[in-house]
Structure formats: C-alpha cells, structure tokens
Design an enzyme around this catalytic site. Structure first.
Site, PDB file in Angstrom:
ATOM      1  N   SER A  67       3.848  -0.350  -2.083  1.00 22.47           N
ATOM      2  CA  SER A  67       3.732  -0.916  -3.430  1.00 22.47           C
ATOM      3  C   SER A  67       5.075  -0.892  -4.150  1.00 22.47           C
ATOM      4  O   SER A  67       5.390  -1.794  -4.932  1.00 22.47           O
ATOM      5  CB  SER A  67       2.692  -0.140  -4.252  1.00 22.47           C
ATOM      6  OG  SER A  67       1.414  -0.238  -3.672  1.00 22.47           O
TER       7      SER A  67
ATOM      8  N   SER B  92      -1.450  -0.883  -4.333  1.00 14.30           N
ATOM      9  CA  SER B  92      -2.550  -0.072  -3.813  1.00 14.30           C
ATOM     10  C   SER B  92      -2.094   1.368  -3.623  1.00 14.30           C
ATOM     11  O   SER B  92      -1.079   1.630  -2.962  1.00 14.30           O
ATOM     12  CB  SER B  92      -3.031  -0.651  -2.478  1.00 14.30           C
ATOM     13  OG  SER B  92      -3.922   0.233  -1.819  1.00 14.30           O
TER      14      SER B  92
ATOM     15  N   HIS C 235       0.847  -1.194   0.000  1.00  8.69           N
ATOM     16  CA  HIS C 235       0.000   0.000   0.000  1.00  8.69           C
ATOM     17  C   HIS C 235       0.879   1.240   0.000  1.00  8.69           C
ATOM     18  O   HIS C 235       1.821   1.347   0.787  1.00  8.69           O
ATOM     19  CB  HIS C 235      -0.926   0.037   1.212  1.00  8.69           C
ATOM     20  CG  HIS C 235      -1.750   1.296   1.262  1.00  8.69           C
ATOM     21  ND1 HIS C 235      -2.710   1.571   0.320  1.00  8.69           N
ATOM     22  CD2 HIS C 235      -1.719   2.376   2.098  1.00  8.69           C
ATOM     23  CE1 HIS C 235      -3.256   2.749   0.579  1.00  8.69           C
ATOM     24  NE2 HIS C 235      -2.664   3.250   1.651  1.00  8.69           N
ATOM     25  N   SER C 236       0.564   2.188  -0.895  1.00 11.87           N
ATOM     26  CA  SER C 236       1.301   3.432  -1.028  1.00 11.87           C
ATOM     27  C   SER C 236       2.784   3.104  -1.257  1.00 11.87           C
ATOM     28  O   SER C 236       3.097   2.304  -2.135  1.00 11.87           O
ATOM     29  CB  SER C 236       1.059   4.323   0.193  1.00 11.87           C
ATOM     30  OG  SER C 236       1.483   5.637  -0.025  1.00 11.87           O
ATOM     31  N   MET C 237       3.709   3.689  -0.477  1.00 10.14           N
ATOM     32  CA  MET C 237       5.121   3.360  -0.677  1.00 10.14           C
ATOM     33  C   MET C 237       5.364   1.865  -0.630  1.00 10.14           C
ATOM     34  O   MET C 237       6.276   1.339  -1.294  1.00 10.14           O
ATOM     35  CB  MET C 237       5.981   4.042   0.387  1.00 10.14           C
ATOM     36  CG  MET C 237       7.475   3.776   0.251  1.00 10.14           C
ATOM     37  SD  MET C 237       8.430   4.118   1.743  1.00 10.14           S
ATOM     38  CE  MET C 237       7.938   2.733   2.791  1.00 10.14           C
TER      39      MET C 237
END
Length: 272
Positions: free
Chosen positions: A104, A127, A100-102
């Site tokens: 990813s 994500s 998720h976010s970083m």
C-alpha cells in the site's frame, strides 16, 4: 519520486517488472497490484479469476525475486515503486492501484509519481496498512534477527507458505528479499505535509489484524480530498485469503466506478 538506476545493473525488462494478465474481453480498465513485504507477483496471479472480464490485472514484481532475482536488493520505497511506474504498459490510462500491507505504501508512491507525470490513476485501494505519514506500528527490525527469528516473525504475520520457509534451500533464496522489504517498511514515512493522491481512496482491513489495528486504517482519509471509504472484513493481516469473493465485492465496485466513495469523508463501513 525518482528511480535511481545507478546500481550499475541493466534496467529490467518491463514485462518482468509488471506482469500483465488480461481478461477475456477487451480491456476497459486495469488493476495494478503491489505485493506485501516479501511478496511476489505469483501470490496475486489467482486474483484474475475474481475480476471482471474487461479488467486487465497488472502485478508488480519487486527486485530480488522471479526474473528480477539477480538485481540488487531494494533499499527504499523508490527502488520498489520507480521501476513499476516506468514499466506500466501503454494503454493503461484508466487505472486503479491497489497495495497490500507494505504494498500500500508502494502503491501510494506509484500514485504520487503518476500524478506528477499527469497520469493520475482513477483510484487507490490500500489494504492492511498504516497511512503513509504514520510510523510503522509493528516494525520487524530484521537487522536484529537471525534467520530462524525472522522466519518466526514471517510465520506470525502469515501470507507466506510455511513449507517454503521450512525448506532450507528455498529459505536461503527468499530470505534476503524479505529482509530488504521489511527494512524498508520499518522506516518508511512520508514526511511531506498535505500530500494528496489526486484520486479517491478506499481502505480495507481485517478486524483482528495484529499488525495494523483498524483505527490505524482511518488515517488514510488524510491523503485525499477526492473521497474516502473504509471497510473491515473478518480476519487478520491477510484477511482476504479465505474470503476472496467478499474482498472483491469491495474492490470490483471501485473498478466499475460504482463505489460509494466519491464524495469526501465517508465514515467507515463494516462488511460482514
């Protein structure tokens, strides 16, 4: 990707780097989750309740938090991804990697490393994150912010308990790792051309995400030749927090191998 162990610090215990939370049935597959910038494994432990009983939940824990608190703070994506690859439990040959976010970007590097080692995961789920070859559309520049300004930036993004950020002693403990993560996220960019994951890619985001606009998500199609799917849920950067059932309605078909993202270039789908 290689992990530099030259920090003159003992290697962390594998169970401190990758948490393993099994289900109630014999494991069929595993989901490896890589947290967002400033995140930790605790924030994702509740996901176990939304997974099939035969899926083991694996969660990466980054340096500078939890049992890894005394380790040197990370300076690059390699410092985040390398220990995770090294600490993956045996018996996780069938693996889906999600960030998720970083996280990813960390997940992308984990997938690259596993593929290079002949252990390519079955799928990658990204994500709320830009594609890895794009510059960060919303850099934080933590090096320019004092603690109060950094806390304000974190609160604006969401995903962190404001009570922790408002408690001076707790804030002092968590802000160094958050600064380190944002510094990494600000500058990360995969410069190699035509890097491929070797597995299908599913990307999910929020329709009102101010950090990663929906159009930035579509470029993840450029890192795979093995199938791409995209879904958008209502919400901001942490869109899934209030709608975990809807989120896992997209994730679990990937784990089951029934997701319709297995034959190149699937157009973006919007989930209500």
């Amino acid at each position: 990707m290689t992990y530099d162990m030259s920090h003159d610090h003992p290697a962390p215990a594998p169970e401190d780097v990758v948490w393993a939370i099994p289900g109630s049935a014999p494991a069929r597959t595993a989901l490896l989750v890589l947290p967002h910038a400033g995140g930790n494994a605790h924030a994702y432990a509740e996901w176990r309740d939304h997974l099939p009983a035969d899926v083991t939940l694996l969660i990466g824990q980054y340096p500078g938090r939890g049992a890894r608190f005394s380790e040197p703070l990370p300076e690059s994506v390699d410092d985040l991804a390398g220990p995770v690859v090294a600490a993956l439990p045996e018996g996780t040959e069938d693996l889906v990697v999600l960030g998720h976010s970083m996280g990813s970007l960390v997940a992308f590097e984990v997938v690259r490393a596993l593929r290079a080692a002949g252990r390519a995961p079955r799928a990658l789920i990204a994500s709320a994150c830009r594609a890895p070859f794009l510059p960060n559309p919303s850099p934080v520049h933590p090096e320019l912010l004092d603690d109060d300004a950094l806390v304000a930036a974190i609160k604006e993004r969401g995903g962190t308990d404001d009570g922790i950020l408002d408690e001076p002693e707790l804030r002092e403990i968590i802000l160094p790792s958050i600064r380190a993560d944002f510094a990494i996220d600000d500058v990360y960019r995969c410069a190699e051309e035509r890097v491929r994951t070797g597995c299908p890619v599913t990307v999910i985001g929020g329709d009102a995400d101010p950090i990663v606009p929906v159009e930035a998500l579509t470029h993840w199609a450029g890192v795979t030749d093995d199938g791409f799917a995209m879904s958008v849920l209502p919400g901001g950067h942490f869109y899934f927090q209030e709608q975990l059932p809807a989120f896992f309605a997209l994730v679990n078909p990937v784990l089951d191998g029934t997701a319709g993202a297995l034959a190149g270039g699937v157009p973006a789908a919007r989930a209500a």
